[in-house]
Design a protein around this motif. Structure first.
Motif, mmCIF file in Angstrom:
data_model
loop_
_atom_site.group_PDB
_atom_site.id
_atom_site.type_symbol
_atom_site.label_atom_id
_atom_site.label_comp_id
_atom_site.label_asym_id
_atom_site.label_seq_id
_atom_site.Cartn_x
_atom_site.Cartn_y
_atom_site.Cartn_z
ATOM 1 N N LEU A 116 0.924 -1.256 0.073
ATOM 2 C CA LEU A 116 -0.062 0.098 -0.063
ATOM 3 C C LEU A 116 0.852 1.101 -0.173
ATOM 4 O O LEU A 116 0.519 2.272 -0.722
ATOM 5 N N ASP A 117 2.039 1.143 0.833
ATOM 6 C CA ASP A 117 2.823 2.367 0.860
ATOM 7 C C ASP A 117 3.411 2.661 -0.574
ATOM 8 O O ASP A 117 3.424 3.581 -1.180
ATOM 9 N N CYS A 118 3.912 1.503 -1.443
ATOM 10 C CA CYS A 118 4.253 1.711 -2.902
ATOM 11 C C CYS A 118 3.063 2.210 -3.696
ATOM 12 O O CYS A 118 3.670 3.034 -4.457
ATOM 13 N N MET A 119 1.993 1.777 -3.408
ATOM 14 C CA MET A 119 0.887 2.373 -4.408
ATOM 15 C C MET A 119 0.781 3.680 -4.142
ATOM 16 O O MET A 119 0.314 4.523 -4.770
ATOM 17 N N ALA A 120 0.701 4.376 -2.778
ATOM 18 C CA ALA A 120 0.697 5.606 -2.281
ATOM 19 C C ALA A 120 1.581 6.409 -3.021
ATOM 20 O O ALA A 120 1.577 7.839 -3.038
ATOM 21 N N GLN A 121 2.717 5.917 -3.392
ATOM 22 C CA GLN A 121 4.262 6.674 -4.005
ATOM 23 C C GLN A 121 3.695 6.524 -5.590
ATOM 24 O O GLN A 121 4.880 7.111 -6.293
ATOM 25 N N GLY A 122 2.737 5.813 -5.990
ATOM 26 C CA GLY A 122 2.351 5.954 -7.603
ATOM 27 C C GLY A 122 3.360 5.102 -8.176
ATOM 28 O O GLY A 122 3.123 4.998 -9.410
ATOM 29 N N MET A 123 3.544 3.765 -7.641
ATOM 30 C CA MET A 123 4.245 2.603 -8.306
ATOM 31 C C MET A 123 3.353 1.710 -9.015
ATOM 32 O O MET A 123 2.101 1.561 -8.430
ATOM 33 N N SER A 124 3.566 1.359 -10.165
ATOM 34 C CA SER A 124 2.784 0.404 -10.643
ATOM 35 C C SER A 124 2.896 -1.099 -10.153
ATOM 36 O O SER A 124 3.998 -1.277 -9.238
ATOM 37 N N ASN A 125 2.350 -2.009 -10.556
ATOM 38 C CA ASN A 125 2.432 -3.380 -9.684
ATOM 39 C C ASN A 125 3.839 -3.998 -10.249
ATOM 40 O O ASN A 125 4.597 -4.754 -9.412
ATOM 41 N N LYS A 126 4.358 -3.831 -11.415
ATOM 42 C CA LYS A 126 5.602 -4.235 -11.698
ATOM 43 C C LYS A 126 6.730 -3.426 -11.077
ATOM 44 O O LYS A 126 7.617 -4.031 -10.288
ATOM 45 N N HIS A 127 6.661 -2.170 -10.910
ATOM 46 C CA HIS A 127 7.566 -1.295 -9.979
ATOM 47 C C HIS A 127 7.592 -1.945 -8.574
ATOM 48 O O HIS A 127 8.637 -2.106 -7.810
ATOM 49 N N ILE A 128 6.322 -2.090 -7.996
ATOM 50 C CA ILE A 128 6.186 -2.700 -6.532
ATOM 51 C C ILE A 128 6.961 -4.037 -6.436
ATOM 52 O O ILE A 128 7.436 -4.321 -5.374
ATOM 53 N N ALA A 129 6.538 -4.863 -7.430
ATOM 54 C CA ALA A 129 7.254 -6.126 -7.523
ATOM 55 C C ALA A 129 8.849 -6.034 -7.211
ATOM 56 O O ALA A 129 9.476 -6.670 -6.390
ATOM 57 N N ARG A 130 9.487 -5.236 -8.334
ATOM 58 C CA ARG A 130 11.090 -5.093 -7.962
ATOM 59 C C ARG A 130 11.403 -4.342 -6.818
ATOM 60 O O ARG A 130 12.396 -4.883 -6.268
ATOM 61 N N GLU A 131 10.389 -3.366 -6.161
ATOM 62 C CA GLU A 131 10.873 -2.790 -5.009
ATOM 63 C C GLU A 131 10.857 -3.551 -4.014
ATOM 64 O O GLU A 131 11.573 -3.588 -2.870
ATOM 65 N N LEU A 132 9.980 -4.629 -3.743
ATOM 66 C CA LEU A 132 9.786 -5.552 -2.591
ATOM 67 C C LEU A 132 10.434 -6.694 -2.934
ATOM 68 O O LEU A 132 10.124 -7.717 -2.157
ATOM 69 N N SER A 133 10.816 -6.993 -3.804
ATOM 70 C CA SER A 133 11.483 -8.380 -4.328
ATOM 71 C C SER A 133 10.650 -9.465 -4.286
ATOM 72 O O SER A 133 10.788 -10.563 -3.798
#
Length: 226
Positions: free
Chosen positions: A165-182
């Motif tokens: 949710l924190d990543c979503m609130a920063q405007g990240m796409s699902n693909k970006h979130i996947a990379r960010e959180l591994s």
């Protein structure tokens, strides 16, 4: 082929946007309007439009009132804001009113193309650097849930769901979130579905608004320290 309309009263910016889109998005038609009235007439004449890029400083529209008019008149047409204004609350207000994205005019060329591609693929785009800024205490909130209700819903999320949710609130796409959180993108989608259900959010946008109302960063810090 995509068909886009850019409504902006600065010819130099329209020319620059045209050059970027022509070079980076093949087979894209770009129409132009220098005020809200012209934009409305153009939309009425082109029902095949895929996206409207709207400046908030049109001479015949008062900030977000132009967005409201367009959403009320043409609910079928996705509208993304392209603006020099970069206040986080303005971004949230625009999203709450139905915008599918918010692109600052200072966005670099490559990131602009990423943003447009993301929006045209049906995803929400938010500028991550703006969404990371702390909110001012005086800012109005666009979500009307009582604070205790928002806290209760956030408390139902697991630590991993809060991170998503924190990543979503920063405007990240699902693909970006996947990379960010591994984690796998399919896992992200599962978490997003659970987040929407637990927050009783009607959409990804609604979940982001709830998260910002509660000031998710503060909540995360408190939860991780407990």
């Amino acid at each position: 082929m995509y068909s886009l309309l850019v409504a902006d009263d600065h010819p130099l910016f329209r020319d620059a946007l045209h050059a970027v889109i022509s070079a980076g998005l093949a087979d894209t038609q770009l129409l132009e309007a220098n005020d809200l009235a012209t934009a409305i007439r153009t939309i009425e004449a082109h029902d095949e439009l895929d996206l409207l890029l709207l400046d908030l400083s049109l001479p015949d529209a008062d900030g977000l009132e132009g967005l409201k008019t367009l959403r009320d008149t043409f609910p079928w047409l996705p509208v993304a804001i392209v603006s020099a204004h970069q206040e986080r609350q303005l971004v949230l207000d625009a999203i709450a009113m139905g915008a599918v994205g918010y692109i600052p005019k200072s966005t670099p060329r490559e990131q602009l193309l990423v943003a447009l591609t993301q929006i045209l693929q049906g995803q929400l785009y938010l500028p991550a650097d703006i969404m990371r800024r702390p909110s001012a205490q005086s800012e109005p909130h666009v979500d009307k849930l009582p604070p205790e209700t928002s806290r209760g819903r956030l408390a139902s999320l697991t630590d991993k769901q809060l991170d998503v949710l924190d990543c979503m609130a920063q405007g990240m796409s699902n693909k970006h979130i996947a990379r960010e959180l591994s984690i796998a993108e399919t896992t992200v989608k599962t978490h997003v579905s659970a987040i929407l259900r637990k927050l009783e959010a009607t959409s990804r946008v609604h979940a982001i608004v709830i998260a910002n109302k509660q000031d998710l960063g503060v909540y995360l810090a408190q939860r991780h320290s407990s």
